[in-house]
Design a protein around this motif. Structure first.
Motif, PDB file in Angstrom:
ATOM      1  N   CYS A  92       0.858  -1.181   0.000  1.00 14.81           N
ATOM      2  CA  CYS A  92       0.000   0.000   0.000  1.00 14.81           C
ATOM      3  C   CYS A  92       0.896   1.234   0.000  1.00 14.81           C
ATOM      4  O   CYS A  92       1.819   1.311   0.812  1.00 14.81           O
ATOM      5  CB  CYS A  92      -0.924   0.022   1.217  1.00 14.81           C
ATOM      6  N   LEU A 103      -0.106   4.179   0.862  1.00 20.66           N
ATOM      7  CA  LEU A 103      -0.588   5.123   1.873  1.00 20.66           C
ATOM      8  C   LEU A 103      -0.164   4.673   3.274  1.00 20.66           C
ATOM      9  O   LEU A 103       0.263   3.522   3.464  1.00 20.66           O
ATOM     10  CB  LEU A 103      -2.118   5.243   1.806  1.00 20.66           C
ATOM     11  N   CYS A 136      -2.389   5.500   6.383  1.00 20.09           N
ATOM     12  CA  CYS A 136      -3.460   6.089   7.193  1.00 20.09           C
ATOM     13  C   CYS A 136      -3.137   5.866   8.674  1.00 20.09           C
ATOM     14  O   CYS A 136      -2.716   4.766   9.054  1.00 20.09           O
ATOM     15  CB  CYS A 136      -4.797   5.447   6.848  1.00 20.09           C
ATOM     16  N   CYS A 144      -4.678   2.723  10.272  1.00 22.19           N
ATOM     17  CA  CYS A 144      -4.613   1.484   9.486  1.00 22.19           C
ATOM     18  C   CYS A 144      -4.587   0.238  10.389  1.00 22.19           C
ATOM     19  O   CYS A 144      -3.797   0.156  11.334  1.00 22.19           O
ATOM     20  CB  CYS A 144      -3.377   1.489   8.597  1.00 22.19           C
TER      21      CYS A 144
HETATM   22  S1  SF4 Z   1      -6.086   1.921   5.764  1.00 23.59           S
HETATM   23 FE1  SF4 Z   1      -4.060   0.939   5.584  1.00 23.59          FE
HETATM   24  S2  SF4 Z   1      -4.241  -0.419   3.832  1.00 23.59           S
HETATM   25 FE2  SF4 Z   1      -5.976   1.005   3.706  1.00 23.59          FE
HETATM   26  S3  SF4 Z   1      -5.232   2.688   2.423  1.00 23.59           S
HETATM   27 FE3  SF4 Z   1      -4.800   3.287   4.518  1.00 23.59          FE
HETATM   28  S4  SF4 Z   1      -2.684   2.588   4.904  1.00 23.59           S
HETATM   29 FE4  SF4 Z   1      -3.416   1.527   3.071  1.00 23.59          FE
END
Ligand code: SF4
Length: 221
Positions: A42, A44, A46, A49
């Motif tokens: 991924c 990202l 977040c 997460c």
């Molecule tokens: S929640 Fe986790 S897996 Fe989903 S986009 Fe965000 S960082 Fe990536």
């Protein structure tokens, strides 16, 4: 070998963190026994997460191996998730192959990558990242124009500021699909979010992640 794999879809490979059988806890297929294919990686990060274990590692599996494992669980519902599954470009081909095989296929995506490559038979659950996620700048707003009634938008809400941001987004964009507001796990009580939605009469659906209610925040459930 690599060139041969390009011409043989069943031999194409994806990096997979896990394949598991559980109850779908989110969006329109919530409650259905479902096989989850969690792809690795991924771009990202977040702040909330719950699948950071899927950022790295994983095992290369051919499409044929993935489909055989999916079939073994004996349910028509398959959800391809991550990580960010579309971070591996061959994900789109796997989705089409699963549709061709007759499965009811959904995709959970961060909303940061173009969804135009995804087979329209797939129910796409597209996140919109709020400021509270710390990844709001990665939203690919053009994706909203590609949504159909078959898809869904999911917004994880961390606090009141996120709620107001999401409410403003919905005021500016007329979406053709259901919109789910989900409280960030252990950051915002679901009842508080429910009260805000009711007070504003927002045309959204409250989503409590069913799998976490059932089993808590554990991998592979
Ligand atoms: S929640 Fe986790 S897996 Fe989903 S986009 Fe965000 S960082 Fe990536």
């Amino acid at each position: 070998m690599a060139a041969a794999a390009e011409h043989d879809p069943a031999a194409a490979r994806l990096k997979v963190t896990e394949i598991f059988f559980s109850i779908q806890g989110e969006a329109v297929f919530s409650g259905w026994p479902t096989v989850f294919v969690r792809l690795t990686g991924c771009p990202l990060r977040c702040q909330y997460c719950d699948t950071a274990y899927a950022f790295t590692g994983g095992e290369w599996r051919t499409f044929a191996e993935i489909e055989a494992e999916v079939r073994r669980h004996g349910t028509p519902y398959v959800c391809v998730t991550g990580g960010e599954p579309l971070a591996q470009p061959r994900c789109a081909a796997l989705l089409t192959e699963l549709c061709d095989s007759g499965f009811n296929v959904s995709l959970e995506t961060s909303g940061a990558i173009d969804i135009a490559c995804v087979d329209t038979r797939v129910a796409r659950v597209v996140d919109l990242k709020t400021p509270g996620s710390k990844e709001v700048e990665h939203n690919r707003w053009q994706n909203l124009e590609l949504l159909t009634p078959h898809d869904a938008v999911k917004i994880v809400i961390c606090d009141r500021a996120d709620y107001e941001w999401a409410r403003d987004v919905l005021a500016k964009h007329v979406l053709p699909c259901p919109v789910f507001f989900s409280p960030s796990y252990e950051q915002l009580p679901a009842g508080t979010l429910a009260d805000w939605i009711l007070a504003d009469r927002l045309p959204v659906r409250l989503q409590v992640q069913l799998h976490k209610v059932l089993w808590g925040n554990v991998p592979g459930r």
